[in-house]
Design a protein around this motif. Structure first.
Motif, PDB file in Angstrom:
ATOM      1  N   VAL A  14      30.733  43.138  35.061  1.00  0.00           N
ATOM      2  CA  VAL A  14      31.603  42.878  36.215  1.00  0.00           C
ATOM      3  C   VAL A  14      32.704  41.903  35.803  1.00  0.00           C
ATOM      4  O   VAL A  14      32.611  41.238  34.764  1.00  0.00           O
ATOM      5  CB  VAL A  14      30.804  42.289  37.408  1.00  0.00           C
ATOM      6  N   ASN A  15      33.745  41.815  36.657  1.00  0.00           N
ATOM      7  CA  ASN A  15      34.769  40.798  36.438  1.00  0.00           C
ATOM      8  C   ASN A  15      34.398  39.547  37.234  1.00  0.00           C
ATOM      9  O   ASN A  15      33.320  39.474  37.842  1.00  0.00           O
ATOM     10  CB  ASN A  15      36.164  41.335  36.787  1.00  0.00           C
TER      11      ASN A  15
ATOM     12  N   LEU B 144      35.326  38.538  39.994  1.00  0.00           N
ATOM     13  CA  LEU B 144      35.180  38.791  41.435  1.00  0.00           C
ATOM     14  C   LEU B 144      33.917  39.594  41.727  1.00  0.00           C
ATOM     15  O   LEU B 144      33.646  39.938  42.879  1.00  0.00           O
ATOM     16  CB  LEU B 144      36.405  39.566  41.954  1.00  0.00           C
TER      17      LEU B 144
ATOM     18  N   GLU C   3      33.432  42.630  40.679  1.00  0.00           N
ATOM     19  CA  GLU C   3      33.754  44.061  40.753  1.00  0.00           C
ATOM     20  C   GLU C   3      33.253  44.766  39.502  1.00  0.00           C
ATOM     21  O   GLU C   3      33.390  44.245  38.391  1.00  0.00           O
ATOM     22  CB  GLU C   3      35.269  44.249  40.898  1.00  0.00           C
ATOM     23  N   LEU C   4      32.701  45.955  39.706  1.00  0.00           N
ATOM     24  CA  LEU C   4      32.102  46.708  38.598  1.00  0.00           C
ATOM     25  C   LEU C   4      33.171  47.160  37.606  1.00  0.00           C
ATOM     26  O   LEU C   4      34.169  47.774  37.981  1.00  0.00           O
ATOM     27  CB  LEU C   4      31.372  47.932  39.162  1.00  0.00           C
TER      28      LEU C   4
END
Ligand code: ZN
Length: 315
Positions: free
Chosen positions: A274-275, A277, A279-280
Motif C-alpha cells: 500500500v501507499n 494513504l 491505498e492498494l
C-alpha cells in the motif's frame, strides 16, 4: 598481512592465531585455531553480507571455547568476510555497491568487493577440507534457521543432517558467484546456513549455529566425540535463490499476511503493498503451493526487492 604470504600450515600448532588479511584497502579478520595434532581444516565464514550478525557472534564465541590441545586439525574462521559492508551494517558494499555473494571467484585487480572475494577464494576457502558459510535474513529479510546443502553431493547432505538445524534445504543447482559455487568448483564440500535475521541475533539461532560448528568439527574428526543430533522436522527442496523470489514492482509499505514456514496453497494471499494513504498498490499471491522460506521483514520496500520465496517441502 599480505594474502600472498598467508599459509595456515606455517603457523604454530597447538595455539590460536589472530591476524588481518589485506584485500585492497579492507582488512579481513582471520581466526586460525591450529590443533596440536594434524587433521582436516574446517573453513567457516560469516558476514559475507554485512547486515547478518548471528554468524559473526557464533564464530567469535566458538573460537573462544576451543582448546587447541584437544584438536586434530584446524579451524580457519573469518568472522567478518566483508568488512566495508559489515561496518556500515549493509548487505552490499558502500564502496562499489556490489554483493560479495555474487562476485566469486573475484578479481584481485577489480572493484573493492571483487578484491575481497579473490582473497577469500584463493587464500581461505581453497584451503578447506569442508566449508561452512553462515548467513541469515539480515536486516531486510526473515528466514528460518536452516542448513542448505548440495543435493548432488553426499558429503554435503550428510553434513547438513548433523549440523543441528531443524530445517534443511537441498539445492539441485547453485547459481554462479557464490562462496559455495566457488567451493564446489574446487570439489570442496560445503553447507551454508540461514537464520531468522530481521535485524537481531535470535538466541536460539545463535545456539544452533555454535553447536553446528562444533558438530561439524566432530563430524570431520577435528574434535573428539559425536555430534549432538537434533531431529530434522522439515526438508525443503528447490533452488533457494533469494534473487528469484516474488518481487515488488514498486515502492510501498508491505502488509504481510504470511508466516515463515507456513504451508500455503497456490494463489493464497501472502501480502499487499500500500501507499502512505493505505491505498492498494500491489497484491502478492503464491504462484504455487509450498512453504514460505523467506519474507521481506522490513515493511518499507523498493522496486525489485524480493518479498517472498516459496520452497517445496516434505514434512
Ligand atoms: Zn546472506
Amino acid at each position: 598481512m599480505d594474502p600472498e604470504q598467508f599459509d595456515p600450515g606455517a603457523f604454530d600448532r597447538n595455539m590460536a592465531h589472530r591476524l588481518m588479511l589485506a584485500a585492497g584497502t579492507q582488512q579481513i579478520p582471520v581466526l586460525l585455531v591450529r590443533g596440536a595434532a594434524s587433521g582436516k581444516t574446517l573453513v567457516v565464514t560469516a558476514g559475507v553480507h554485512g547486515d547478518e550478525f548471528e554468524g559473526v557472534r557464533a564464530i567469535l564465541e566458538v573460537a573462544d571455547v576451543l582448546d587447541p590441545s584437544q584438536m586434530h586439525g584446524d579451524l580457519l574462521a573469518i568472522p567478518v568476510a566483508h568488512p566495508a559492508a559489515f561496518w556500515s551494517a549493509e548487505r552490499t558494499s558502500p564502496l562499489d555497491g556490489l554483493n560479495l555473494a555474487r562476485v566469486f571467484p573475484g578479481n584481485c585487480t577489480g572493484e573493492p568487493t571483487e578484491k575481497v572475494a579473490a582473497v577469500l577464494a584463493e587464500r581461505v576457502i581453497a584451503r578447506a577440507d569442508f566449508y561452512l558459510d553462515l548467513h541469515s535474513g539480515g536486516t531486510a529479510y526473515a528466514m528460518p534457521m536452516m542448513a542448505g546443502y548440495d543435493a548432488s553431493d553426499p558429503r554435503s547432505s550428510a553434513a547438513a543432517r548433523i549440523f543441528g538445524a531443524e530445517t534443511i534445504w537441498g539445492h539441485g543447482s547453485i547459481p554462479p558467484g557464490r562462496t559455495i559455487s566457488f567451493a564446489k568448483s574446487r570439489d570442496i564440500p560445503w553447507i551454508y546456513t540461514e537464520a531468522r535475521g530481521a535485524c537481531r541475533i535470535d538466541s536460539g539461532d545463535l545456539k544452533t549455529m555454535k553447536q553446528g560448528v562444533l558438530n561439524l568439527m566432530r563430524h570431520l574428526g577435528i574434535l573428539m566425540g559425536r555430534p549432538t543430533l537434533r531431529p530434522i522436522r522439515l526438508q525443503l527442496y528447490g533452488d533457494g535463490d533469494t534473487d528469484c523470489g516474488i518481487c515488488a514492482g514498486r515502492e510501498g509499505f508491505l502488509l504481510n499476511h504470511a508466516q515463515l514456514l507456513e504451508e500455503i496453497r497456490e494463489n493464497q494471499m501472502l501480502g499487499v503493498l500500500v501507499n502512505s494513504l493505505g491505498e492498494l498498490l500491489e497484491e502478492y499471491r503464491a504462484p504455487r503451493s509450498g512453504t514460505v522460506a523467506l519474507i521481506h521483514e522490513h515493511p518499507v520496500v523498493k522496486p525489485g526487492d524480493s518479498l517472498y520465496l516459496i520452497a517445496d517441502c516434505v514434512r
